[in-house]
Design a protein around this motif. Sequence first.
Motif, mmCIF file in Angstrom:
data_model
loop_
_atom_site.group_PDB
_atom_site.id
_atom_site.type_symbol
_atom_site.label_atom_id
_atom_site.label_comp_id
_atom_site.label_asym_id
_atom_site.label_seq_id
_atom_site.Cartn_x
_atom_site.Cartn_y
_atom_site.Cartn_z
ATOM 1 N N ASN A 156 137.885 48.887 14.851
ATOM 2 C CA ASN A 156 137.041 47.992 14.135
ATOM 3 C C ASN A 156 136.175 47.429 15.085
ATOM 4 O O ASN A 156 135.817 47.443 16.106
ATOM 5 N N HIS A 178 138.628 41.440 9.383
ATOM 6 C CA HIS A 178 139.234 42.578 10.199
ATOM 7 C C HIS A 178 139.730 42.147 11.581
ATOM 8 O O HIS A 178 140.894 42.356 12.180
ATOM 9 N N THR A 213 133.174 48.080 5.233
ATOM 10 C CA THR A 213 134.080 49.178 5.179
ATOM 11 C C THR A 213 135.438 48.636 5.198
ATOM 12 O O THR A 213 135.513 47.232 5.423
ATOM 13 N N GLU A 219 135.930 52.382 12.292
ATOM 14 C CA GLU A 219 134.432 52.206 12.084
ATOM 15 C C GLU A 219 133.768 52.869 13.350
ATOM 16 O O GLU A 219 132.550 53.107 13.303
HETATM 17 MN MN MN Z 1 135.625 45.948 9.950
#
Ligand code: MN
Length: 452
Positions: A156, A178, A213, A219
């Motif tokens: 992330n 996240h 996302t 990511e």
């Molecule tokens: Mn994220």
Amino acid sequence: MIDLRTFLENAKQAGPDSFLEIKERHDIKFEVCALLAQLEKQRRAPVLLFSDLNTLGGSPSPFPLLTNTFASREACALALGLPAEKNGLDLVLEFQRREAERIKPLVIGRKDAPVKEVIAQPNLHALPILTHHLEDKGPYLTMTWSAKDSESGVYNSSFHRCYVRDERHLVMFFERRHLWEYYLRAERRDESLPVACVIGHHPSYYLANCALTGIEVDEYESIGGIMGEPLRLVPSETFGERLLVPADAEMVIEGRILPHERDVEGPFGDFTGYYGPPTESPIVEITAITHRRDAICMDIFVGHREHALLGAIPKEGSIYRKVQNVVPTVTAVCLPVSGTGRFHCYISIAKRAEGEAKLAAMAAFTASELIKHVIVVDQDIDVYDEAQVLWAVATRVDAATDVAIIDRVKGSRLDPVHPGKDWGSKMIIDACRNEEISFPGRITTADYKKEI
Ligand code: MN
């Protein structure tokens, strides 16, 4: 290969409206942001490089600082390789096109990684970290943090405001998204979470961070898609292969978020334009700083235009795609600066059936929880021109039927309307012409054919 330097070369060539180097000495406490606010009042939005600053420790900073990088839609268009004037729907569609592509990152060795040129002491006071607003608790780091989920192995990357508590510690604020989930998973096992703050990369790197996302998406791959090339990664000093960091960044600050420990951060002037209240938040212990020999630091002018646009442009692409799933005739999406780039969403559609406007709005809410109010207009309205949107509200809305309110929906922790909670109400304004009545035509004038 693109990095912050390739962007700066282009920005410098675009002239003083786009790029200014400030060579006079400025204080990192308040003075840099005072200048930024002054430029904003003058409606000027150049990328700014401050080359003579002090560090938190009080000595002259060896690092210049770049800020205001995202302060105009034109600058964001340039960052994605578009001409400056293609900053409306073209920019949204270009972002959306790139977002659909994932590119696997490339892991390289330490000796080839510019960010490893200097392995420095883990001392935050050696850096020019700004204090932004008069009532902020103190200096804040404002850039993105990379972390790997210990369960899925997925990376992330996201922006988090971090209060600089002392040389070795930050207090990090979270929206419950996240990275928060990654942290809770580690904390449940009484483990710390390895993290790295990425300071100074190509603007498309940071725009990619703000795309919507899903938590399952790596990511580093989605960032590669937005950048249009594989993101080069290198093992971190502290965690080795367990945490890969961007090799072409200007600087990386490594650390771990400690389990079970909390400290106070805030108040801090955030994207809403208000001071966010103090929060009890997790602590990041800094373990290493690596940087290029002549590294350029980077900051976001929080609570101002660039903060709004950074939150807006990447999400516009994601929202467009979500709306398109249910209303294929969507024509444009805008998260206006006046709505903090997050709370207001304008959508235009070529309406084919009654009810499509509210459907489009509902899709937008599911794309971004931060949206509070959606205004849906017909395709003759330019959503990037706020006066047109408000004219449509003034002339096409009958409030009793065209306004819908949904209570108790998750939103932002920072919404000042519901302090301490991250839920509140959402509103849809259907400002499309009602098909059931015969709507008058818009007034028109003849084309003027002579020279003025
Ligand atoms: Mn994220």
